[in-house]
Scaffold this active site. Structure first.
Site, short mmCIF file in Angstrom:
data_model
loop_
_atom_site.label_atom_id
_atom_site.label_comp_id
_atom_site.label_asym_id
_atom_site.label_seq_id
_atom_site.Cartn_x
_atom_site.Cartn_y
_atom_site.Cartn_z
N SER A 184 0.80 -1.22 0.00
CA SER A 184 0.00 0.00 0.00
C SER A 184 0.83 1.27 0.00
O SER A 184 0.35 2.31 -0.45
CB SER A 184 -0.96 -0.01 1.19
OG SER A 184 -0.28 -0.23 2.40
N HIS A 196 -5.51 -3.06 -2.86
CA HIS A 196 -5.12 -2.13 -3.92
C HIS A 196 -5.07 -2.79 -5.30
O HIS A 196 -4.66 -2.16 -6.27
CB HIS A 196 -3.77 -1.48 -3.60
CG HIS A 196 -3.80 -0.75 -2.29
ND1 HIS A 196 -4.25 0.54 -2.16
CD2 HIS A 196 -3.50 -1.17 -1.04
CE1 HIS A 196 -4.20 0.90 -0.89
NE2 HIS A 196 -3.74 -0.12 -0.19
N LYS A 253 -11.99 1.27 -1.95
CA LYS A 253 -10.92 1.83 -2.77
C LYS A 253 -11.40 1.86 -4.22
O LYS A 253 -12.24 2.68 -4.55
CB LYS A 253 -9.64 1.05 -2.51
CG LYS A 253 -9.15 1.39 -1.08
CD LYS A 253 -8.02 0.59 -0.54
CE LYS A 253 -7.70 1.13 0.86
NZ LYS A 253 -7.01 0.17 1.70
C1 LIG Z 1 -7.09 0.08 3.17
C2 LIG Z 1 -6.49 -1.25 3.45
C3 LIG Z 1 -7.12 -2.17 4.28
C4 LIG Z 1 -8.33 -1.81 5.09
O1 LIG Z 1 -9.46 -1.69 4.33
P1 LIG Z 1 -10.63 -0.74 4.85
O2 LIG Z 1 -11.82 -1.19 4.08
O3 LIG Z 1 -10.20 0.65 4.56
O4 LIG Z 1 -10.78 -0.98 6.32
C5 LIG Z 1 -6.58 -3.43 4.40
N1 LIG Z 1 -5.45 -3.76 3.75
C6 LIG Z 1 -4.79 -2.90 2.97
C7 LIG Z 1 -3.54 -3.32 2.28
C8 LIG Z 1 -5.28 -1.61 2.81
O5 LIG Z 1 -4.61 -0.74 2.06
#
Ligand SMILES: *Cc1c(COP(=O)(O)O)cnc(C)c1O
Length: 391
Positions: free
Chosen positions: A178, A206, A237
């Site tokens: 990330s 991602h 996302k």
């Molecule tokens: C954003 C993210 C999460 C968490 O997801 P949310 O739905 O925002 O709680 C988990 N793992 C990774 C790698 C992330 O970037």
């Protein structure tokens, strides 16, 4: 009486350049956002496909709200599970080409819930050092033995697996890291999982919607299939809404449903998010131009910043490593003065000494937006002396 020291601790954070400050958006998420009455070109969100403010999703949410109300009213295992959730789970499973999917309210909950449901005290979990905090916390909560391997180091991982005497083993990894944007060596990890009788949990936060044919995610990108795979996709996302899901073999998914405390002891997400997500999935599948646009934007940015400390990455996550916290903040502030938002990411989110600008690209951006960012960085970079010395 630690709480008496809170003010001093906050002062220390501020002095070390580690105090976090929130930006308050006055309108919707997008390529342009409004903060404190000023409009900015923004490279901050994870809205990779530009769907967070799409009219079709908004309509589907409103329609879902009319039909199913605003709140789900209970947890999934009591009476909070709605036909909209059920339909979405089937569509998610089809999209990522796995047998079954289980919807969670957030990715953070999905990761900690799934890990703790699938492994326990007598297990060992092998985890990439750059994994997301939710994976790290899931391993802690599971009480399994935690073995961290250097980023992407499959040789180290193999030795650790070979030495392990744990009753059960699981490898956990981000697909796209990330804060760096690089992709985990998933085929090699699955090969190790098969040879050392382990599960492989892939957090595709991602990659879902971004990688693979029609955005079907990291597993489709590599063409991987196996009952050992535990897939986590997030829906806040690229999918543009909120939530997450765990997908995999029927036994894996049913075990998570039965055991994950973050599934059982929380209110089901509002059904209209599920109806919005159905609309989102249709656009994600149909509109390849969004992923093609992303590829063009990535290429444009990387060409424009050639020779800088941009980490290797083919994904919409592009990390310009600066080094010091103060320097990263200063660069972010200087760009902001030019009307462009790019967040400075500092420890503990990234390792000490690798503070960076995390540039995230979205199909909502135009190539001209990237050109503007490149120009602003070129105009500003010489003012940050550390940039040239850190690799
Ligand atoms: C954003 C993210 C999460 C968490 O997801 P949310 O739905 O925002 O709680 C988990 N793992 C990774 C790698 C992330 O970037």
């Amino acid at each position: 009486m630690a709480h008496h020291n809170l003010a001093a601790q906050l002062d220390t954070l501020e002095r070390d350049g580690l105090l976090r400050r929130r930006l308050t958006l006055e309108g919707a998420q997008g390529a342009h956002v409004s903060v404190d009455g000023r409009e900015y070109l923004a490279f901050c969100s994870n809205d990779y496909l530009g769907l967070a403010n799409h009219p079709r999703l908004i309509e589907a949410a409103i329609e879902g709200m009319r039909r199913h109300g605003v709140g789900s009213g209970a947890s999934h295992l009591v009476t909070g599970h709605n036909i909209a959730h059920d339909r979405l789970e089937k569509k998610l499973a089809d999209y990522v080409q796995l047998p079954r999917a289980l919807l969670f309210s957030t990715g953070y909950q999905a990761n900690i819930g799934a890990i703790a449901a699938l492994v326990g005290r007598e297990s060992a979990v092998f985890s990439d050092k750059l994994n997301h905090a939710s994976l790290i916390d899931g391993v802690r909560l599971s009480r399994a033995e935690a073995v961290r391997y250097p980023h992407g180091d499959t040789a180290f991982l193999e030795q650790a697996l070979a030495k392990s005497t744990a009753r059960q083993r699981m490898i956990v990894t981000d697909s796209v890291f990330s804060m760096d944007g690089d992709i985990a060596p998933l085929p090699a990890l699955l090969d190790l999982a098969e040879r050392y009788d382990a599960l492989l949990l892939v957090d595709d936060a991602h990659g879902f919607g971004v990688l693979g044919p029609q955005g079907r995610g990291a597993l489709a990108h590599f063409g991987l299939r196996s009952p050992r795979l535990v897939y986590v996709g997030t829906l806040g996302k690229a999918a543009g809404v909120a939530g997450a899901f765990v997908a995999g073999s029927p036994d894996v998914v049913e075990t998570v449903l039965q055991r994950a405390r973050t599934y059982i002891f929380t209110t089901a997400s509002p059904p209209h998010l599920a109806t919005a997500l159905e609309a989102s999935l249709e656009l994600m599948q149909a509109e390849n131009w969004r992923r093609e646009r992303l590829r063009d934007l990535v290429a444009g940015l990387r060409a424009g910043l050639r020779g800088s400390n941009l980490r290797p990455s083919d994904t919409p996550v592009q990390a310009l490593v600066v080094g010091g916290n103060a320097e990263a903040l200063a660069l972010s502030d200087a760009i902001r003065d030019r009307g462009i938002l790019v967040p400075a990411i500092r420890p503990p989110t990234v390792p000490e000494g690798t503070a960076r600008l995390r540039i995230s690209l979205s199909a909502a951006h135009e190539l001209a937006d990237v050109a503007r960012l490149v120009d602003a960085l070129h105009a500003t970079l010489p003012e940050t002396p550390k940039l040239a010395t850190v690799t």
